[in-house]
Structure formats: structure tokens, C-alpha cells
Design a protein around this motif. Structure first.
Motif, short mmCIF file in Angstrom:
data_model
loop_
_atom_site.label_atom_id
_atom_site.label_comp_id
_atom_site.label_asym_id
_atom_site.label_seq_id
_atom_site.Cartn_x
_atom_site.Cartn_y
_atom_site.Cartn_z
N TYR A 97 12.03 -5.25 -4.39
CA TYR A 97 11.55 -4.05 -3.71
C TYR A 97 12.02 -2.81 -4.46
CZ TYR A 97 11.13 -7.37 0.13
OH TYR A 97 10.81 -8.46 0.88
N LEU A 98 11.16 -1.79 -4.48
CA LEU A 98 11.51 -0.48 -5.02
C LEU A 98 11.12 0.54 -3.97
CD1 LEU A 98 12.35 1.49 -7.26
CD2 LEU A 98 10.06 1.28 -8.19
N SER A 99 12.10 1.23 -3.41
CA SER A 99 11.83 2.17 -2.33
C SER A 99 12.07 3.60 -2.81
CB SER A 99 12.75 1.89 -1.14
OG SER A 99 12.50 0.60 -0.64
N ALA A 150 3.52 9.63 -6.62
CA ALA A 150 2.51 9.44 -5.58
C ALA A 150 1.95 8.01 -5.62
CB ALA A 150 1.39 10.45 -5.74
N PRO A 151 1.72 7.40 -4.47
CA PRO A 151 1.22 6.02 -4.43
C PRO A 151 -0.10 5.84 -5.17
CG PRO A 151 1.79 6.76 -2.23
CD PRO A 151 1.96 7.91 -3.13
N ARG A 152 -0.96 6.84 -5.13
CA ARG A 152 -2.25 6.76 -5.81
C ARG A 152 -2.06 6.54 -7.30
NH1 ARG A 152 -5.50 12.18 -5.85
NH2 ARG A 152 -3.97 12.55 -7.47
N LYS A 153 -1.07 7.17 -7.88
CA LYS A 153 -0.81 7.05 -9.31
C LYS A 153 -0.14 5.71 -9.65
CE LYS A 153 -0.42 12.00 -9.88
NZ LYS A 153 0.42 13.13 -10.28
N GLU A 172 2.89 3.86 1.00
CA GLU A 172 3.30 5.26 1.02
C GLU A 172 4.64 5.40 1.72
OE1 GLU A 172 1.57 9.27 3.04
OE2 GLU A 172 0.13 7.95 2.03
N GLY A 173 5.53 6.17 1.09
CA GLY A 173 6.83 6.45 1.69
C GLY A 173 6.80 7.81 2.36
N PRO A 174 7.96 8.31 2.76
CA PRO A 174 8.00 9.63 3.39
C PRO A 174 7.67 10.74 2.40
CG PRO A 174 10.21 8.79 3.06
CD PRO A 174 9.28 7.69 2.69
N LYS A 175 7.17 11.84 2.92
CA LYS A 175 6.81 12.97 2.07
C LYS A 175 7.87 14.05 2.20
CE LYS A 175 1.98 12.16 2.91
NZ LYS A 175 0.85 12.54 3.72
N LYS A 196 5.47 16.45 -1.55
CA LYS A 196 5.96 15.64 -2.66
C LYS A 196 6.01 14.20 -2.16
CE LYS A 196 8.32 19.37 -4.86
NZ LYS A 196 9.21 19.60 -5.96
N LYS A 197 5.09 13.38 -2.63
CA LYS A 197 4.90 12.05 -2.07
C LYS A 197 5.83 11.02 -2.72
CE LYS A 197 0.33 13.24 -0.72
NZ LYS A 197 -1.03 13.40 -1.10
N THR A 198 6.17 9.99 -1.95
CA THR A 198 7.00 8.90 -2.46
C THR A 198 6.28 7.57 -2.22
OG1 THR A 198 8.19 8.65 -0.38
CG2 THR A 198 9.15 10.14 -2.00
#
Length: 119
Positions: A4-6, A11-14, A76-79, A96-98
Motif C-alpha cells: 500500500y502507498l497512502s 492527483a489520482p488522475r495522473k 482518491e485520498g484527502p484533499k 491539492k489532491k492525494t
């Protein structure tokens, strides 16, 4: 055989663009692809794949040549929400997306080994 990588600050799209390149491939082939991919998520995904490979070798005594990427998901993680001042006293929100990435390795069975074990 998971890793896992958290909270990856991309951004998840990238990240999904690079994850789609290696989905379903053998581990050694995926590592070669990631070596020559020029996108930013390639390095964190390579490190995650190497971590999953080390887990498989150490914890489950699996061989690298029989492993493939069974599943890779990018969630998608928290923004992180920031504000940018704009004209006329306004403020615009910047997100800023994670990303959270999960890699699961599977083991392929050789046809020769399955024929021998059936006898």
C-alpha cells in the motif's frame, strides 16, 4: 502479497495513467516499463512494486519470475484545501489532491508444473 502507498501527493488522475501501463503485466516487464516512463508517478509506483515484490519473496517464499500484477488500484485520498488571492478581493480555492495506491501480486502457474502435479 499486497503493498500500500497512502497519501501520495499526486492527483489520482495522473497516477492512473501510469498504473494502466503496468496493470496485468509480469513484474520484471512492469519494472522495465516504469524505468522508461517519464511521468512523475513512475518512481513512487516502482518503489511500491519493489516493496510488494520483497513482501512476496520474504513472507511467502515466491519466485519473481512467476509473479504478475494481479490488481492495481488508485483511489482518491484527502484533499489539502488552500486559497489563492484573486482580483477585486476575491479568493479562489485550490485543491491539492492525494492518492492511495494498492498493488496486489498474483502467481502464475506453469503448465508443466500443473501437468506433473495432476499425475
Amino acid at each position: 502479497m499486497k503493498a500500500y502507498l497512502s497519501y501520495l501527493r499526486i492527483a489520482p488522475r495522473k497516477v492512473r495513467l501510469v498504473a494502466d501501463l503496468i496493470r496485468g503485466r509480469k513484474v520484471d516487464e512492469a519494472l522495465k516499463i516504469l524505468d522508461f516512463t517519464v511521468k512523475k508517478p513512475a518512481l513512487p509506483l516502482k518503489k511500491l512494486l519493489l516493496s510488494a515484490l520483497a513482501n512476496a519473496k520474504h513472507n511467502f517464499n515466491k519466485e519473481e519470475k512467476n509473479l504478475y500484477i494481479k490488481r492495481i488500484t488508485v483511489d482518491e485520498g484527502p484533499k489539502l484545501k488552500r486559497w489563492m488571492p484573486r482580483g477585486r478581493g476575491r479568493a479562489y480555492e485550490i485543491q491539492k489532491k492525494t492518492s492511495h495506491v494498492t498493488i496486489e501480486l498474483g502467481e502464475t502457474e506453469d503448465k508443466k508444473q500443473s501437468l506433473i502435479s495432476n499425475r
